[in-house]
Write an enzyme that holds these catalytic residues in place. Structure first.
Site, short mmCIF file in Angstrom:
data_model
loop_
_atom_site.label_atom_id
_atom_site.label_comp_id
_atom_site.label_asym_id
_atom_site.label_seq_id
_atom_site.Cartn_x
_atom_site.Cartn_y
_atom_site.Cartn_z
N ASN A 1 0.83 -1.22 0.00
CA ASN A 1 0.00 0.00 0.00
C ASN A 1 0.86 1.27 0.00
OD1 ASN A 1 0.90 0.31 2.60
ND2 ASN A 1 -1.08 -0.02 3.59
N ASP B 1 -3.89 -2.22 -0.59
CA ASP B 1 -3.83 -2.56 0.83
C ASP B 1 -4.33 -3.99 1.02
OD1 ASP B 1 -3.78 -0.78 3.62
OD2 ASP B 1 -4.93 -2.65 3.72
N ALA C 1 3.55 -7.51 5.13
CA ALA C 1 2.97 -6.19 5.43
C ALA C 1 2.55 -6.12 6.90
CB ALA C 1 1.77 -5.94 4.54
N TYR D 1 2.29 -4.96 19.64
CA TYR D 1 2.93 -5.48 18.42
C TYR D 1 3.15 -7.00 18.53
CZ TYR D 1 6.62 -6.84 15.22
OH TYR D 1 7.35 -7.52 14.30
N HIS E 1 15.56 1.84 14.28
CA HIS E 1 16.42 0.69 14.54
C HIS E 1 17.87 1.10 14.78
CE1 HIS E 1 12.99 -1.11 12.30
NE2 HIS E 1 13.05 -1.90 13.37
N GLY F 1 9.55 -1.63 27.38
CA GLY F 1 9.25 -2.86 26.65
C GLY F 1 10.46 -3.60 26.09
N1 UDP Z 1 18.54 0.98 20.83
C1 UDP Z 1 19.25 2.03 21.39
N2 UDP Z 1 19.21 3.24 20.78
C2 UDP Z 1 18.51 3.49 19.64
C3 UDP Z 1 17.79 2.42 19.07
C4 UDP Z 1 17.82 1.18 19.68
O1 UDP Z 1 19.91 1.86 22.42
O2 UDP Z 1 18.51 4.64 19.15
C5 UDP Z 1 18.58 -0.34 21.46
C6 UDP Z 1 17.21 -0.88 21.85
O3 UDP Z 1 16.90 -0.47 23.16
C7 UDP Z 1 17.41 -2.38 21.71
C8 UDP Z 1 18.45 -2.53 20.60
O4 UDP Z 1 19.07 -1.25 20.48
O5 UDP Z 1 17.96 -2.90 22.89
C9 UDP Z 1 17.83 -2.90 19.27
O6 UDP Z 1 16.74 -2.04 19.02
P1 UDP Z 1 16.01 -1.95 17.62
O7 UDP Z 1 15.00 -0.85 17.74
O8 UDP Z 1 17.02 -1.86 16.53
O9 UDP Z 1 15.29 -3.36 17.46
P2 UDP Z 1 14.27 -4.14 18.41
O10 UDP Z 1 15.12 -4.96 19.33
O11 UDP Z 1 13.40 -3.14 19.09
O12 UDP Z 1 13.52 -5.00 17.45
#
Ligand code: UDP
Length: 326
Positions: free
Chosen positions: A32, A51, A74, A141, A189, A283
């Protein structure tokens, strides 16, 4: 095969499209374009901007393209956003997947590979994580993906659907020929953010929490290369069985801390990457890594790109060549 890739313009979906085209399949990418990029879709794939919640329109495409199997990527995939806007996650990830299953059913399509996640395990009692460990997702999620796993099990029983639900760990890197890569807006990420700091697009990396019960106090994750991941999808597609679900962890089987990721990124980019220590992100479990042994035992699949530096190098090639994304 005639394969539909839903979410085919997204990060992982676009890599799946490319792999399937290169392996000689007839690929129909459907997206989408809310988060996906048209330019990410391989030129030899047919593309429909649609979508997956639109059952009738989707069924028409399935019919027109004589689709035999579906890969469904998706989804919305930000844990934090899912806590703030749970209905968005249950609508897009669960309700729209049901609409997509209706379209498959209308067209008599019985083969599906569905993106699941290690977030369905929640806070595991121990690591490495095996597939038989309890699933207790802690975010909307993770819940949404877990619900779809349940729905697929029941659908397989009732209708003979053959499906796989690979559970991804942290997917990273980009196509080895540099043609496609990761372009999330906003980017959340870790590896892309660190590389954007290296490019001078951000001032610093925030380290979310330095007081976790890990060796250096930061979270540990299992980073798997996107190309290995999509190859595993093809392996699973080839082993689907009517009425059954295949549940497999897709990871390398080794964890790296946030600090280790940053230091590998410094080595690869030669950049001075400033950091700032900030409170934990809600989380985030302290340590997640896969036991990928079941994929190896059952199908002989193992991640080939296991060296973190190589994973980061492939992401860096993409970010250097496409500093503004697609
Ligand atoms: N993380 C961090 N700083 C950032 C983004 C992510 O310290 O700016 C940490 C986050 O807390 C996790 C790890 O990096 O422990 C990987 O996070 P990401 O968001 O890449 O993937 P997720 O594990 O949430 O799928």
């Amino acid at each position: 095969m005639n394969i539909a890739v839903i979410g085919g313009a997204g990060f992982i979906g676009s890599h799946a499209v490319k792999l399937l085209v290169e392996r000689g399949h007839q690929v129909t990418a459907i997206d989408n374009l809310t988060n996906g990029h048209r330019a990410a879709v391989h030129r030899q794939a047919a593309f429909y901007a649609l979508d997956c919640g639109q059952t009738a329109a989707l069924a028409a495409v399935f019919q027109e393209r004589k689709i035999e199997a579906v890969m469904h990527f998706a989804a919305n995939a930000y844990v934090g956003e899912s806590v703030e806007d749970p209905r968005k996650y249950y609508r897009n990830n669960v309700a729209h997947t049901i609409s997509m299953l209706d379209a498959m059913h209308l067209c008599g399509i019985k083969k599906l590979v569905f993106s699941s996640t290690c977030a369905t395990y929640g806070q595991p009692d121990h690591v490495p994580i095996t597939e038989d460990m309890p699933q207790r997702p802690i975010s909307p999620y993770g819940q949404s993906k877990w619900m779809v796993e349940r729905i697929l099990r029941d659908t397989a029983q009732a209708e003979g659907l053959a499906f796989a639900a690979p559970r991804y760990f942290n997917v990273a890197g980009s196509a080895l020929d540099g043609t496609i890569g990761e372009d999330h807006r906003p980017e959340t990420h870790l590896i892309p953010i660190v590389l954007q700091v290296a490019l001078g697009q951000r001032k610093q990396v925030d380290i979310f929490g330095n007081d976790y019960p890990t060796a250096d106090g930061t979270c540990i994750r299992d980073y798997v290369h996107v190309w290995d991941l999509v190859e595993a999808h093809l392996v699973l597609l080839e082993h689907l069985k009517p009425g059954q679900g295949l549940f497999y962890n897709l990871g390398v089987g080794r964890g790296y801390s946030v600090r280790e990721i940053i230091s590998v990124c410094r080595r690869v980019t030669n950049a001075n990457i400033p950091t700032r220590e900030v409170p934990r992100r809600a989380g985030d479990p302290p340590e997640l890594f896969a036991d990928p042994g079941k994929m190896a035992r059952d199908f002989g699949w193992k991640a080939k790109i296991t060296d973190l530096e190589e994973i980061v190098r492939s992401a860096w090639r993409w970010f250097q060549a496409h500093p503004n994304g697609y």
